[in-house]
Scaffold this motif. Sequence first.
Motif, PDB file in Angstrom:
ATOM      1  N   LEU A 320      60.908  62.564  45.369  1.00  0.00           N
ATOM      2  CA  LEU A 320      60.426  62.197  44.041  1.00  0.00           C
ATOM      3  C   LEU A 320      61.240  61.081  43.384  1.00  0.00           C
ATOM      4  CD1 LEU A 320      59.530  65.739  42.673  1.00  0.00           C
ATOM      5  CD2 LEU A 320      57.967  63.928  43.355  1.00  0.00           C
ATOM      6  N   THR A 324      59.134  58.480  41.141  1.00  0.00           N
ATOM      7  CA  THR A 324      59.273  58.253  39.695  1.00  0.00           C
ATOM      8  C   THR A 324      59.579  56.780  39.408  1.00  0.00           C
ATOM      9  OG1 THR A 324      61.618  58.824  39.672  1.00  0.00           O
ATOM     10  CG2 THR A 324      60.068  60.596  39.217  1.00  0.00           C
ATOM     11  N   GLU A 325      60.202  56.108  40.372  1.00  0.00           N
ATOM     12  CA  GLU A 325      60.445  54.672  40.194  1.00  0.00           C
ATOM     13  C   GLU A 325      59.102  53.932  40.205  1.00  0.00           C
ATOM     14  OE1 GLU A 325      63.438  51.319  42.029  1.00  0.00           O
ATOM     15  OE2 GLU A 325      62.955  53.092  43.182  1.00  0.00           O
ATOM     16  N   ARG A 329      59.615  56.078  34.855  1.00  0.00           N
ATOM     17  CA  ARG A 329      60.470  57.248  34.572  1.00  0.00           C
ATOM     18  C   ARG A 329      59.868  58.102  33.457  1.00  0.00           C
ATOM     19  NH1 ARG A 329      63.194  56.670  39.288  1.00  0.00           N
ATOM     20  NH2 ARG A 329      64.524  54.827  39.279  1.00  0.00           N
ATOM     21  N   ARG A 331      56.714  58.349  32.523  1.00  0.00           N
ATOM     22  CA  ARG A 331      55.528  59.066  32.997  1.00  0.00           C
ATOM     23  C   ARG A 331      55.932  60.213  33.928  1.00  0.00           C
ATOM     24  NH1 ARG A 331      51.228  55.171  35.248  1.00  0.00           N
ATOM     25  NH2 ARG A 331      51.377  54.345  33.155  1.00  0.00           N
ATOM     26  N   GLY A 332      56.947  59.949  34.763  1.00  0.00           N
ATOM     27  CA  GLY A 332      57.438  60.979  35.684  1.00  0.00           C
ATOM     28  C   GLY A 332      57.925  62.202  34.912  1.00  0.00           C
ATOM     29  N   LEU A 333      58.702  61.918  33.849  1.00  0.00           N
ATOM     30  CA  LEU A 333      59.236  63.036  33.054  1.00  0.00           C
ATOM     31  C   LEU A 333      58.116  63.793  32.339  1.00  0.00           C
ATOM     32  CD1 LEU A 333      62.674  62.628  31.408  1.00  0.00           C
ATOM     33  CD2 LEU A 333      61.111  64.373  30.623  1.00  0.00           C
ATOM     34  N   GLY A 336      56.285  65.880  34.871  1.00  0.00           N
ATOM     35  CA  GLY A 336      57.143  67.034  35.179  1.00  0.00           C
ATOM     36  C   GLY A 336      57.072  68.085  34.085  1.00  0.00           C
ATOM     37  N   LEU A 369      60.737  66.703  39.173  1.00  0.00           N
ATOM     38  CA  LEU A 369      60.255  65.445  38.577  1.00  0.00           C
ATOM     39  C   LEU A 369      61.067  65.072  37.336  1.00  0.00           C
ATOM     40  CD1 LEU A 369      56.363  65.408  38.709  1.00  0.00           C
ATOM     41  CD2 LEU A 369      57.860  63.501  39.224  1.00  0.00           C
ATOM     42  N   THR A 372      64.684  64.040  38.509  1.00  0.00           N
ATOM     43  CA  THR A 372      64.788  62.725  39.145  1.00  0.00           C
ATOM     44  C   THR A 372      64.398  61.607  38.169  1.00  0.00           C
ATOM     45  OG1 THR A 372      62.604  63.109  40.080  1.00  0.00           O
ATOM     46  CG2 THR A 372      64.460  63.457  41.541  1.00  0.00           C
ATOM     47  N   SER A 373      63.455  61.878  37.272  1.00  0.00           N
ATOM     48  CA  SER A 373      63.062  60.847  36.304  1.00  0.00           C
ATOM     49  C   SER A 373      64.210  60.549  35.351  1.00  0.00           C
ATOM     50  CB  SER A 373      61.852  61.300  35.483  1.00  0.00           C
ATOM     51  OG  SER A 373      60.780  61.579  36.312  1.00  0.00           O
ATOM     52  N   HIS A 377      66.217  57.160  35.098  1.00  0.00           N
ATOM     53  CA  HIS A 377      66.290  56.401  33.852  1.00  0.00           C
ATOM     54  C   HIS A 377      67.725  55.963  33.569  1.00  0.00           C
ATOM     55  CE1 HIS A 377      65.477  55.141  29.750  1.00  0.00           C
ATOM     56  NE2 HIS A 377      66.551  55.822  29.400  1.00  0.00           N
TER      57      HIS A 377
END
Lengths: 663, 214
Positions: A320, A324-325, A329, A331-333, A336, A369, A372-373, A377
């Motif tokens: 992930l 997330t890249e 970041r 949107r990834g968070l 998640g 998620l 890693t986000s 970041h």
Amino acid sequence: MNSLRVRLSASVLLVVVAALFFLSFQTAHRAQSMLEPELERKAASVAGSVASLVDKALGLGIPLDRLVGLDTHLEAVLESNPDLSFIALRGPDGATTYGASTGIDGQGTAASGGKVVNAPIEAGDGTVVLEVGLNPAYARQVVSTLWIDLAIVIFVTAVVTLELIYVGFGVGLYGAIEGVESRLRTIRKGDLRLHPPVDAESEFGRFARVLDQRLDGLHSAYAALRQRAVDGHNQITQQALDLMRNRFGLGEGMIAPPLQALAMRAPLFVFMLAEELTRPFLPVYIRSLATPIPGLSPEFVISLPMITFLAVVALSQPLLGNATEWIGRRRGLMIGSALGILGYCASALVEGLLALSLARAVTAVGFALVFTSAQGHVIDSTDLRQRSSGMAIFISAILVAGLCGPPIGGILADRIGIPATFIVAGLFSAISLGLAYVCMPASTKRSSARGPAIRWKDFGTIVSSPRLAALFFFAAMPAKITLVAFCFFLVPLQMGALGATQSMTGRMLMIYPIAMVLLVPVFASIADRSNMRVQFVALGGIVAGLSSFVLLAHGDAVLMIALMLVGLGLGQAISIAPLSGLVGEVARDLPAEIGESSVYGIFRLVERTGNALGPLVSGLLLGLYGFETTVMIIGAGMAVCALCFFIIVGMVRGTGELPAAGS
Amino acid sequence: MLRLAIRTVPVFAVILGFAVFLAAYMNFSGVRSAYLDIIRSRMAMTAQSIGNDISTASTLGIPLAEQVTLPDLLARQAAADPLTLSIDILSDGGKVVFSSDPERTGSQDAASGDIGAFRYEDHVTNDFGASIGSVVVRLDRSSITSEVDRLGFDILNGAIPTGLVAVVVGSLICLLLFMTLRRQARYAAEGSARNDHIGQVTAEMERLEMDATK
């Protein structure tokens, strides 16, 4: 902003303490008026019940002075009714024939001010009276038992205040206030280095700009004078200017604090808090849903959803990071957090083990998620010089959540029930989603630096290095197995078995993060100064492992568990920072084409695998040997592994070993 | 400063308000639990006392259905507590064999539909552990609920002014801290701070410059 943040938190704390004192005083008064009539009714029931028993015995012709076992019966009644202070059977002459007292009213009379309920019993030679005394302090006791919970609420409020100040102010104002504070602090100390510019829109921003103009003027004057002194070959002036430069930092600038990295702190903290809420009751909840699976012990069955969660986190995190890249970041968070909402709400509603495992798997993907986000970041928004302080912000958010979550989760589970607490965790995930949307930038400039990335082709080379293999498999992995086994699985289950409330379990789980928060910086600094990382890692492992043997001592079981967790916290605080540092140090033995980030990536994967193995190992052993033996087997394994690590790393000398400080 | 106050005071107001609300809820919940526990233990005491009598009679060979003194006992116990709706003795099949409320005798007890009652059920067994039936104590739920509601109202009545005072005092303290920082920043910006290092070093530099040009 640090000192202002601390002062603001202290002020909030002070006001909250005063308000809670007042509120609790009022509640105690109200409780007294509400509980007293009920207590009197209950005392009347107790009196009636015991009187009927005595009446029956007397009716069967047993003389009053031969009621064998009545004292024991009265003691048992008193023990199961903490709201009563004494029960006494008084003969026709008024003397106490039988009785039991809590010591609150040692004489078995109403002298202490508590009310007394009477039940007369007709005996052959007169009337005997059964007296039941009410505990006058009971209503106050009910409210005072809330104080431990209230103290935790106060503590958490202060910590949350510290966390939310950034959210409330926004990056611009926060940066401006932080900028003014850091300028005032350094100028007061005589440190006149230039500061990075801050957003000058707010009033504090304007103050920072004026202070910068004054500092700029001073630095320009210094540069001009130095130039003239050099041109005029004026040695005395140059020496004087050198002294001023050394003393006041003229001609130098400061590193900008990683303010942009702060954007992930609030959503990360709130999401992690959601997960930490579940710690004290998760194993107990799983047990309540579990049905027997042929061939598997009930304890192992309980560990399955926990293994699922930790295994999904371990497997998905390496994948992930890149995802997330790609998606961004923020949107990834947000995705998640959305998965967190789904997972926690589903966990509250499920009715079986399989469904709970699925819900936990969804939560695990969300967790990975968010993790890693947030980490991504920090990497995106810091340069190399800011990276350490950026990662410190990331780690401290997780640690603080680990400290606040379990006690709050325990209190909530006791008061509103476990499913409702899962819903609260889902609500926290929703807040995290909202905070990510509000606080984090839609797109962050991508840093050239990457987080720990795993290159699978390096795996063989890395683990075939004896020192690294020893570090990974005899130090890092056992440390995580022990941590997860003790804190996440065995202690919550055992506390439940001992009849502890979820609040007590939550408070117990605070011990480990408190030890970490207080002791890690101390031992990290000692280990770095003395250049004895290997010794610290081994010592920490041995201390953490041997702490399990306190259970052999005969004493209060809850106290022994607390001491064991103190030992675990102490041991891991000794070893955790030197362990991370050693990875980079030992990696210098490897061929040059294997990057440090790849080594760290595999190190984190090994740690996460240890996390997933924790419930597996403890679940298997618990089914076979019970709590104490399981804890001691895992502890002994940890200590033996630490010793093996010390021997292997000591025998195989590396090329990358650093000289001792001062040598 | 007004803009700063507008932005910061609500943050602290929310935090303080939340803390006081949480504490008020915990106070309420703690006293409510204690109140309900006392009622439950009183009900348990009554149920167990009646259960012991039934068990003793069974040991003497009297079947439950033939324990005809029970209705008087149940009526006496029920009359002693004004909150009691009824005290029932149920057979194993859930049928009301005896009750302090004659209208319930002979009916089928349904715990799930009995929403108006706050219930406590105690199973009665004989000396061999075999089930004889159960004793159900039913109290008036609305009385209990209204007492709990009154408690909630009283605590809320105390919490609202306490919370408001906390919010006002807390916000004022926070504003005071900001104003102190603002004053210090203004003095430093104007060069009128007590120990103005920038001014002192500037003066030192000017002295050096004068020395150098001599």
